[in-house]
Design a protein around this motif. Structure first.
Motif, short mmCIF file in Angstrom:
data_model
loop_
_atom_site.label_atom_id
_atom_site.label_comp_id
_atom_site.label_asym_id
_atom_site.label_seq_id
_atom_site.Cartn_x
_atom_site.Cartn_y
_atom_site.Cartn_z
N GLY A 195 0.63 -1.30 -0.11
CA GLY A 195 0.06 -0.47 -0.71
C GLY A 195 0.44 1.11 0.11
N PHE A 196 1.47 1.11 1.37
CA PHE A 196 2.96 2.22 0.88
C PHE A 196 3.39 2.65 -0.19
N VAL A 197 3.66 1.56 -1.46
CA VAL A 197 4.72 1.63 -2.52
C VAL A 197 3.25 2.24 -3.62
N VAL A 198 2.23 1.47 -3.35
CA VAL A 198 1.42 2.46 -4.52
C VAL A 198 0.87 3.13 -3.92
N VAL A 199 1.45 4.04 -2.99
CA VAL A 199 0.78 5.41 -2.76
C VAL A 199 1.75 6.44 -3.40
N ASN A 251 1.51 9.42 -5.71
CA ASN A 251 1.92 10.65 -5.79
C ASN A 251 2.93 10.87 -6.52
N LEU A 252 4.20 10.59 -7.16
CA LEU A 252 5.04 10.37 -7.63
C LEU A 252 4.25 10.86 -9.29
N SER A 253 3.36 10.27 -9.89
CA SER A 253 2.65 10.08 -11.39
C SER A 253 1.89 12.00 -11.18
N GLY A 254 1.54 11.88 -9.64
CA GLY A 254 0.43 13.55 -9.41
C GLY A 254 1.07 14.70 -9.91
N TYR A 255 3.02 14.43 -9.10
CA TYR A 255 3.76 14.82 -8.90
C TYR A 255 4.23 15.72 -10.34
N THR A 256 4.51 14.59 -11.14
CA THR A 256 5.13 14.32 -12.76
C THR A 256 4.10 14.99 -13.93
N MET A 257 2.73 15.01 -13.44
CA MET A 257 1.79 15.54 -14.41
C MET A 257 2.04 16.53 -14.23
N ASN A 258 1.31 17.20 -12.82
CA ASN A 258 1.94 18.41 -12.23
C ASN A 258 2.92 19.81 -13.23
N ALA A 259 4.32 18.83 -12.91
CA ALA A 259 5.50 19.33 -13.49
C ALA A 259 5.53 19.55 -14.74
N ASN A 260 5.03 18.88 -15.61
CA ASN A 260 4.82 18.92 -17.11
C ASN A 260 3.80 19.71 -17.62
N ALA A 261 2.93 20.10 -16.66
CA ALA A 261 1.44 21.07 -16.90
C ALA A 261 2.49 22.52 -16.85
#
Length: 132
Positions: A24-28, A32-42
């Motif tokens: 569960g910790f790994v999935v979370v 979070n990393l994918s959300g950060y990557t999407m924000n950085a890309n935007a």
């Protein structure tokens, strides 16, 4: 009658629960990393678009100054979700900016130009986001 097996190996309920918590910790973390990557890309896309707008507008401003010996009007105007601000300063050593129209994120390009026979520093600022 079957004989009971000795040394039977398996996972206990506690071990299975611990592995699920770790998973569960790994999935979370990955989410979070994918959300950060999407924000950085935007943010990078917005910055690239702002730079392109600033380059285009600075070129237009320089052509307008050459043709009319004056800054174009208006000096602040919107383009899509961006705001373009054009400023000229005649004190090339102590440049001051009116940042009242700037949003939290902005990029600027500058060029020297002769306006009315005087050297001026022309700044085109493209900003986006909510004004502060």
């Amino acid at each position: 009658m079957p004989m009971p097996l000795r040394n039977e190996r398996g996972f206990t309920l506690l071990e299975a629960l611990a592995s699920m918590v770790i998973l569960g910790f790994v999935v979370v973390g990955v989410m979070n990393l994918s959300g950060y990557t999407m924000n950085a890309n935007a943010r990078a896309t917005s910055m690239e678009e702002a730079q392109q707008i600033a380059e285009e507008k600075l070129s237009i401003v320089r052509e307008h100054i050459r043709a009319n010996d004056a800054l174009p009007a208006p000096l602040v105007y919107p383009i899509d979700e961006y705001t373009v601000t054009i400023q000229a300063d005649d004190d090339l050593e102590n440049v001051t900016y009116d940042a009242s129209s700037f949003a939290p994120r902005h990029t600027s390009l500058q060029a020297h130009a002769l306006i009315g026979g005087m050297p001026r520093l022309v700044t085109v600022t493209v900003s986006w986001g909510e004004p502060e």
